[in-house]
Write a protein that holds these residues in place. Structure first.
Motif, PDB file in Angstrom:
ATOM      1  N   GLU A 183      -0.049   5.305  -6.622  1.00 37.97           N
ATOM      2  CA  GLU A 183       1.338   4.476  -6.527  1.00 37.97           C
ATOM      3  C   GLU A 183       2.100   5.221  -5.348  1.00 37.97           C
ATOM      4  O   GLU A 183       2.939   4.522  -4.747  1.00 37.97           O
ATOM      5  N   TRP A 184       1.902   6.672  -5.102  1.00 36.53           N
ATOM      6  CA  TRP A 184       2.591   7.412  -3.800  1.00 36.53           C
ATOM      7  C   TRP A 184       1.841   6.887  -2.626  1.00 36.53           C
ATOM      8  O   TRP A 184       2.653   6.367  -1.720  1.00 36.53           O
ATOM      9  N   ASN A 186       0.957   3.746  -2.416  1.00 41.53           N
ATOM     10  CA  ASN A 186       1.300   2.392  -2.345  1.00 41.53           C
ATOM     11  C   ASN A 186       2.772   2.360  -1.595  1.00 41.53           C
ATOM     12  O   ASN A 186       3.080   1.489  -0.828  1.00 41.53           O
ATOM     13  N   VAL A 187       3.381   3.393  -2.204  1.00 39.37           N
ATOM     14  CA  VAL A 187       4.850   3.432  -1.635  1.00 39.37           C
ATOM     15  C   VAL A 187       5.049   3.536  -0.004  1.00 39.37           C
ATOM     16  O   VAL A 187       5.282   2.984   0.572  1.00 39.37           O
ATOM     17  N   ARG A 189       2.383   2.847   1.852  1.00 40.49           N
ATOM     18  CA  ARG A 189       1.965   1.631   2.735  1.00 40.49           C
ATOM     19  C   ARG A 189       3.235   0.429   2.679  1.00 40.49           C
ATOM     20  O   ARG A 189       3.371  -0.039   3.745  1.00 40.49           O
ATOM     21  N   LEU A 191       6.106   1.056   2.918  1.00 40.13           N
ATOM     22  CA  LEU A 191       7.031   1.494   3.983  1.00 40.13           C
ATOM     23  C   LEU A 191       6.457   1.724   5.435  1.00 40.13           C
ATOM     24  O   LEU A 191       7.120   2.301   6.369  1.00 40.13           O
ATOM     25  N   GLU A 192       5.107   1.088   5.464  1.00 43.63           N
ATOM     26  CA  GLU A 192       4.533   1.233   6.841  1.00 43.63           C
ATOM     27  C   GLU A 192       4.610   2.663   7.494  1.00 43.63           C
ATOM     28  O   GLU A 192       4.933   2.936   8.584  1.00 43.63           O
ATOM     29  N   VAL A 193       4.090   3.637   6.491  1.00 39.84           N
ATOM     30  CA  VAL A 193       4.237   5.149   7.183  1.00 39.84           C
ATOM     31  C   VAL A 193       3.092   5.254   7.837  1.00 39.84           C
ATOM     32  O   VAL A 193       1.811   5.037   7.588  1.00 39.84           O
ATOM     33  N   ARG A 197       2.065  10.797   9.561  1.00 39.07           N
ATOM     34  CA  ARG A 197       3.211  11.205   8.495  1.00 39.07           C
ATOM     35  C   ARG A 197       2.966  11.038   6.994  1.00 39.07           C
ATOM     36  O   ARG A 197       3.192  12.004   6.392  1.00 39.07           O
ATOM     37  N   LEU A 201       3.366  14.321   4.683  1.00 35.90           N
ATOM     38  CA  LEU A 201       4.625  14.172   3.855  1.00 35.90           C
ATOM     39  C   LEU A 201       4.106  13.552   2.516  1.00 35.90           C
ATOM     40  O   LEU A 201       5.039  13.651   1.647  1.00 35.90           O
ATOM     41  N   VAL A 202       3.113  12.866   2.386  1.00 41.40           N
ATOM     42  CA  VAL A 202       2.805  12.610   1.105  1.00 41.40           C
ATOM     43  C   VAL A 202       1.644  13.205   0.387  1.00 41.40           C
ATOM     44  O   VAL A 202       1.491  13.630  -0.573  1.00 41.40           O
ATOM     45  N   PRO A 205       1.867  17.410   0.250  1.00 45.06           N
ATOM     46  CA  PRO A 205       2.476  18.014  -0.982  1.00 45.06           C
ATOM     47  C   PRO A 205       2.029  17.589  -2.117  1.00 45.06           C
ATOM     48  O   PRO A 205       2.017  18.341  -3.239  1.00 45.06           O
ATOM     49  N   ALA A 206       1.268  16.295  -2.188  1.00 46.21           N
ATOM     50  CA  ALA A 206       0.886  15.792  -3.563  1.00 46.21           C
ATOM     51  C   ALA A 206      -0.318  16.926  -3.879  1.00 46.21           C
ATOM     52  O   ALA A 206      -0.552  17.028  -5.118  1.00 46.21           O
ATOM     53  N   TRP A 281       5.180  21.133  -8.382  1.00 52.11           N
ATOM     54  CA  TRP A 281       6.390  20.217  -8.697  1.00 52.11           C
ATOM     55  C   TRP A 281       6.034  19.730 -10.014  1.00 52.11           C
ATOM     56  O   TRP A 281       4.826  19.952 -10.555  1.00 52.11           O
TER      57      TRP A 281
END
Ligand SMILES: Nc1ncnc2c1ncn2[C@@H]1O[C@H](COP(=O)(O)OP(=O)(O)OP(=O)(O)O)[C@@H](O)[C@H]1O
Ligand SMILES: [Mg+2]
Lengths: 283, 287
Positions: A183-184, A186-187, A189, A191-193, A197, A201-202, A205-206, A281
């Motif tokens: 799901e992260w 997909n978020v 994707r 947002l076209e990251v 990045r 950033l994803v 940290p995950a 986290w």
């Protein structure tokens, strides 16, 4: 409900320590009465030498002797009187430097490589057999090969640390990256990251808590291995110190070194535990 | 007739089956359109393929056949033009509420200053009444607050269209109501085009201009498209007093309870052009 007594556990610790020291004192003082230790063959005793045989000074020192020796080392940790007589502070510094050198190199290789492996199921599958075979090899088994190819004993020790730190970090990084929640991703994707990045950033940290678990295992293994490695290559380091003091039959020095090894190992572990807490986290 | 803003044509999706079994499509030959500014809900039982449709609209999944055209262009992958609110909130737990929204804003406006990004993110979090919780991590937020951060994140990129997958599914009735009202507020203010999945009839009536009714899967179909006779803005407190409310509600419940299971298309039912139905106003259907 009972109140939680925070001071109870430390009090018990002190009590246990007292009991242990007391038992130690008792055990070592009873064998210093000039008699042979029970069951010891007089001939064997003679071979070992007068000191061990008579126990004129017990071969096994009491807690007082060790405490005195520790105090000597604490007062002057960095003296240097030639190859075989250096302060504990100098020796442990050599060991720490080797461990950190090999460990940092391993992290620099394992984390980016683990990232690539984790991102691509194909690379994961292709490299898996190699990792499976290489991982269970005792790092010390690499030592002759390292000495033969590198020819420098110090570098060989660093290499052995590098090899033993590599696998837990590599495997954990790959696993952490491969199991980042869909799901992260997909978020990211939607947002076209951009890939870089997304990686920093994803995914990073995950996967960070999993990576840190690997780093913590690695530093533990590295600290276990350095003592053995230094016994093999000799020259400097806490492992060599222990070996050398064994040859000198100085049990007090050996016990002091053992305590120091435990202390430094604990500090290294706590350092990484602290980093792990900082980047963890909760959901 | 002008083209709708979003057009779905002959959409079908099947998943490969374990072994060599021939795959049965989850749904096939879906056709419908959404006009600009319209709020469309899809209503159907669990497993009929609603999330799958939404993923295809979002560009996260690919159709086995058919295509989706938005604003004259075929949808071929995810895009900032479509904001998604996921079925689970999908917030990143290591970022605060503000940072989660900032991450989205920064993705859309790479050239903005730190200040601009922050202000924009704060504006949208205040819109969902989270101005007080900016620095809280998702773990410190309630379920409803997390869902609101997800909504703020989707709105903050100011997409051409919004896709919501049961955004209020996991919430209690009270929280659900207040967030629905917030959603109505921002949709009215921004004239957003919205595609939303739900299986709550009352939610569909309150929010949707059109309600797409799906039959049960596998091989789910669009049975009909119900037009909400009550004009916007619809207000929760007075909605049920309007004469059209109960005929509409009964029609939807009746479909979910009976017709969705054993849907038998009439002779004139055409999947390419599913019938528009006006419950409570039968005279309009003829028009
Ligand atoms: N990746 C997949 N592989 C195989 N089958 C899938 C996959 N994704 C969905 N399906 C199947 O497609 C069907 C529809 O799933 P989908 O998630 O779209 O349902 P849904 O209508 O959103 O249900 P719910 O209301 O419970 O969310 C289900 O039968 C599911 O088993
Ligand atoms: Mg779903």
């Amino acid at each position: 409900m009972k109140r939680n007594k925070a001071w109870l556990a430390p009090l018990l610790s002190v009590l246990f320590f007292g009991l242990f020291v007391g038992a130690w004192q008792l055990a070592t003082s009873s064998s210093s009465d000039g008699e042979l230790p029970p069951g010891m063959d007089p001939e064997y005793a003679a071979l070992l030498g007068a000191q061990a045989a008579t126990g004129g000074q017990s071969a096994m020192p009491g807690p007082g002797d060790v405490a005195a020796r520790i105090w000597e080392h604490v007062k002057d940790p960095f003296y240097d009187r030639g190859t075989n007589d250096k302060g504990l502070g100098i020796q442990i510094s050599y060991s720490i430097a080797r461990v950190l050198g090999g460990y940092v190199l391993a992290a620099l290789v394992a984390i980016p490589l683990g990232f690539l492996i984790g991102m691509s199921p194909l690379v994961y599958k292709a490299l898996d057999p190699f990792i499976q075979i290489l991982k269970p090899i005792s790092p010390l088994a690499w030592m002759p090969l390292a000495l033969y190819t590198i020819k420098d004993s110090n570098t060989s020790a660093v290499f052995v640390i590098f090899i033993c730190s590599l696998w837990p970090m590599l495997v954990n990084t790959a696993f952490g990256v491969a199991t980042v929640r869909r799901e992260w991703l997909n978020v990211a994707r939607t947002l076209e990251v951009k890939p870089l990045r997304r990686a920093f950033l994803v995914i990073l940290p995950a996967a960070a808590p999993t990576i840190l678990v690997g780093m913590r295992i690695s530093i533990g293994i590295a600290w276990l291995v350095i003592v053995a490695a230094e016994m093999l290559v000799g020259g400097t380091g806490i492992g060599y110190f222990v070996w050398n003091e064994w040859n000198n039959l100085s049990i007090t020095n050996i016990i002091t070194a053992i305590l120091l090894i435990g202390l430094v190992g604990m500090l290294l572990d706590h350092l990484l535990a602290w980093v792990a807490r900082a980047i963890s986290w909760r959901e | 007739m002008s083209q709708p803003f979003l057009k779905i044509e002959g959409l079908k999706r099947q998943f490969p089956q374990p072994g060599d079994a021939a795959p049965t499509p989850v749904f096939e030959d879906l056709n419908f359109g959404i006009d600009r500014g319209q709020f469309v809900c899809v209503l159907g039982h669990s497993g009929c393929g609603k999330t799958t449709i939404l993923n295809i609209l979002a560009g996260l999944d690919e159709a086995s056949a058919g295509h989706v055209i938005m604003d004259g262009r075929e949808v071929r992958g995810p895009s900032l033009d479509r904001g998604v609110v996921f079925q689970g909130h999908a917030l990143m737990p290591w970022l605060s509420a503000l940072k989660n929204v900032e991450f989205a804003v920064r993705s859309r406006h790479a050239d903005w200053s730190r200040e601009q990004v922050r202000n924009h993110a704060v504006k949208y979090l205040e819109l969902v009444h989270l101005g007080e919780a900016l620095d809280k991590k998702p773990a410190e937020l309630s379920g409803g607050m997390k869902q609101r951060v997800g909504i703020a994140r989707a709105f903050s990129i100011e997409p051409k269209m919004l896709l919501l997958d049961e955004p209020f599914g996991a919430l209690d009735a009270l929280t659900r109501g207040s967030i629905q009202d917030e959603l109505i507020g921002i949709v009215e203010a921004t004239r957003q085009t919205v595609f939303m999945i739900t299986h709550d009839v009352d939610e569909a009536i309150l929010l949707a201009d059109r309600i797409v009714l799906m039959t049960n899967g596998p091989r789910a179909k669009i049975a009909e498209i119900v037009v909400n006779p009550m004009a916007r803005p619809r207000v929760r407190e007075t909605l049920h007093q309007q004469p059209e409310f109960y005929p509409l509600r009964n029609h939807l419940v009746d479909f979910l309870v009976k017709r969705s299971r054993a849907f038998t298309p009439g002779a004139d039912w055409d999947p390419k052009n599913p019938p528009l139905v006006y419950p409570g106003a039968p005279d309009r259907a003829a028009a």
